[in-house]
Design an enzyme around this catalytic site. Structure first.
Site, PDB file in Angstrom:
ATOM      1  N   HIS A 294      -0.626 -10.947  15.685  1.00  0.00           N
ATOM      2  CA  HIS A 294       0.219 -10.647  16.841  1.00  0.00           C
ATOM      3  C   HIS A 294       0.244 -11.787  17.859  1.00  0.00           C
ATOM      4  O   HIS A 294       1.150 -11.847  18.696  1.00  0.00           O
ATOM      5  CB  HIS A 294      -0.204  -9.328  17.504  1.00  0.00           C
ATOM      6  CG  HIS A 294      -1.404  -9.407  18.381  1.00  0.00           C
ATOM      7  ND1 HIS A 294      -2.669  -9.051  17.946  1.00  0.00           N
ATOM      8  CD2 HIS A 294      -1.574  -9.792  19.668  1.00  0.00           C
ATOM      9  CE1 HIS A 294      -3.534  -9.206  18.930  1.00  0.00           C
ATOM     10  NE2 HIS A 294      -2.895  -9.660  19.982  1.00  0.00           N
TER      11      HIS A 294
ATOM     12  N   ASP B   3      -3.729  -7.629  10.954  1.00  0.00           N
ATOM     13  CA  ASP B   3      -3.525  -8.416  12.174  1.00  0.00           C
ATOM     14  C   ASP B   3      -4.291  -9.742  12.138  1.00  0.00           C
ATOM     15  O   ASP B   3      -5.004 -10.086  13.073  1.00  0.00           O
ATOM     16  CB  ASP B   3      -3.919  -7.619  13.417  1.00  0.00           C
ATOM     17  CG  ASP B   3      -3.273  -8.183  14.685  1.00  0.00           C
ATOM     18  OD1 ASP B   3      -2.514  -9.158  14.573  1.00  0.00           O
ATOM     19  OD2 ASP B   3      -3.546  -7.652  15.779  1.00  0.00           O
TER      20      ASP B   3
ATOM     21  N   SER C 193      -7.367 -12.338  22.370  1.00  0.00           N
ATOM     22  CA  SER C 193      -6.971 -12.057  20.992  1.00  0.00           C
ATOM     23  C   SER C 193      -7.102 -13.293  20.116  1.00  0.00           C
ATOM     24  O   SER C 193      -6.619 -14.371  20.454  1.00  0.00           O
ATOM     25  CB  SER C 193      -5.527 -11.561  20.948  1.00  0.00           C
ATOM     26  OG  SER C 193      -5.446 -10.239  21.394  1.00  0.00           O
TER      27      SER C 193
END
Length: 352
Positions: free
Chosen positions: A92, A122, A199
């Site tokens: 993402h 992911d 992230s």
């Protein structure tokens, strides 16, 4: 201003009543402050040892943590996994971006390109043209235990290579990224604070080994705010499997056999106590179903409780996964579900 990238996962919490001490009573007059100590007291030996272990782990790992800027104004983190410029991050973080700017701890910036990605877990692999980079040590996430100390390193809100500390709260969590969002299975839950920009960065043990890829933080849907101390990371063993698959594909080697795919996000196991309280069976609840996937086509719906598969009683998600992994893509799997007081038997053709 760059926007930090982070998945948010939705949880529901039960609100409990609380009372204020001293409501309606005058505030007491505080007593005098104690006199300061003549000299700082030495920290306990165990605390010093822990502190030094954290510092050593951070110093070992930080040179392998990069920043990833996207052409959409996003900012995330990444982990150097090879000396020749392969960088692991979240899918993402780089989704929809053609141009990536990868910043190294030594101040150099490189143009990055996405060479592989898998949205189902992911994860993505970014490549820069560089040599002699410090690759992070990858640990074994299967050995993680609740209560184990961990460290999150990343670039939250643009504060480069920020370090936070916490514990492994749980393993094998199944979460969903927002209402109707993607399901992520077998996640690590941690209390180490993770914010937008974290992230793709590493979750590290006290040996300085990467045990997870920081991915998501929980939000409380009743308040619409991030829930403190609840964050999630992709296990590093999942990442190692994907890195091996991508390496084989890049080398032109035969692809590894496809894994069977049911196409659901599973919730936490319903234990006997909850089953008695709510009058439902023990089993594995279905949180979401991949549209058009095998489970969807077979008629499995969100809210169903899977109680049996392949003729075997199912009590936990791990038991169901074990049954699925014993099959091959294209195999028929008979699944029995509980739905609104009735049990239904459905036949799923597993995907791959």
């Amino acid at each position: 201003m760059r926007k930090g990238l982070l998945l948010l996962v939705v949880f529901s919490f039960v609100a409990t009543g609380c009372s204020w001490f001293g409501r309606g009573n005058p505030t007491p007059t505080p007593g005098p402050y104690p006199a300061p100590a003549a000299a700082p007291q030495p920290a306990p030996t165990g605390a010093v040892d822990l502190e030094q272990a954290v510092i050593a782990a951070v110093e070992r790992t930080t040179p392998s943590v990069v920043s990833i800027g996207t052409d959409q104004g996003g900012l995330g983190s990444g982990i150097i996994v090879s000396e020749d410029g392969q960088i692991l991050t979240n899918a993402h973080v780089v989704a929809g971006s053609r141009l990536l700017a990868v910043g190294l701890p030594d101040g150099r910036t490189f143009r990055g390109r996405v060479v592989a990605a898998d949205g189902s877990v992911d994860l993505a692999l970014v490549k820069i043209d560089a040599q002699g980079l410090p690759a992070a040590a990858l640990g074994d996430s299967d050995q993680l235990k609740p209560g184990q100390f961990v460290i999150a390193i990343g670039n939250p809100l643009g504060y480069y290579r920020t370090v936070t500390f916490g514990v492994i709260s749980a393993t094998n969590r199944n979460v969903r990224a927002g209402p109707g969002g993607q399901g992520l299975e077998n996640m690590i839950q941690t209390s180490a604070p993770i914010n937008p920009g974290n992230s793709g960065g590493p979750l590290v043990n006290l040996r300085g080994e990467v045990v997870g890829v920081n991915t998501a933080a929980a939000i409380d849907p009743t308040l619409g705010e991030k829930a403190e101390g609840i964050a999630f990371a992709v296990p590093v063993n999942t990442a190692k499997q994907r890195l091996q698959q991508w390496a084989r594909a890049a080398a032109g080697a035969p692809a590894a056999p496809a894994q069977p795919f049911l196409g659901v996000t599973l919730g936490e196991t319903i234990d006997p106590f909850l089953a008695r309280v709510y009058g439902i069976p023990t089993g594995v609840p279905v949180v979401s179903v991949v549209p058009g996937g095998p489970a969807d086509q077979a008629g499995i719906r969100p809210g169903d409780i899977i109680v049996q598969a392949d003729g075997r009683r199912v009590e936990t998600a791990a038991e169901l996964v074990e049954i699925i992994r014993s099959k091959r893509p294209g195999d028929k799997l008979e699944v029995r579900v509980w739905r609104r007081g009735q049990e239904l038997t459905l036949t799923v053709t597993l995907g791959g």
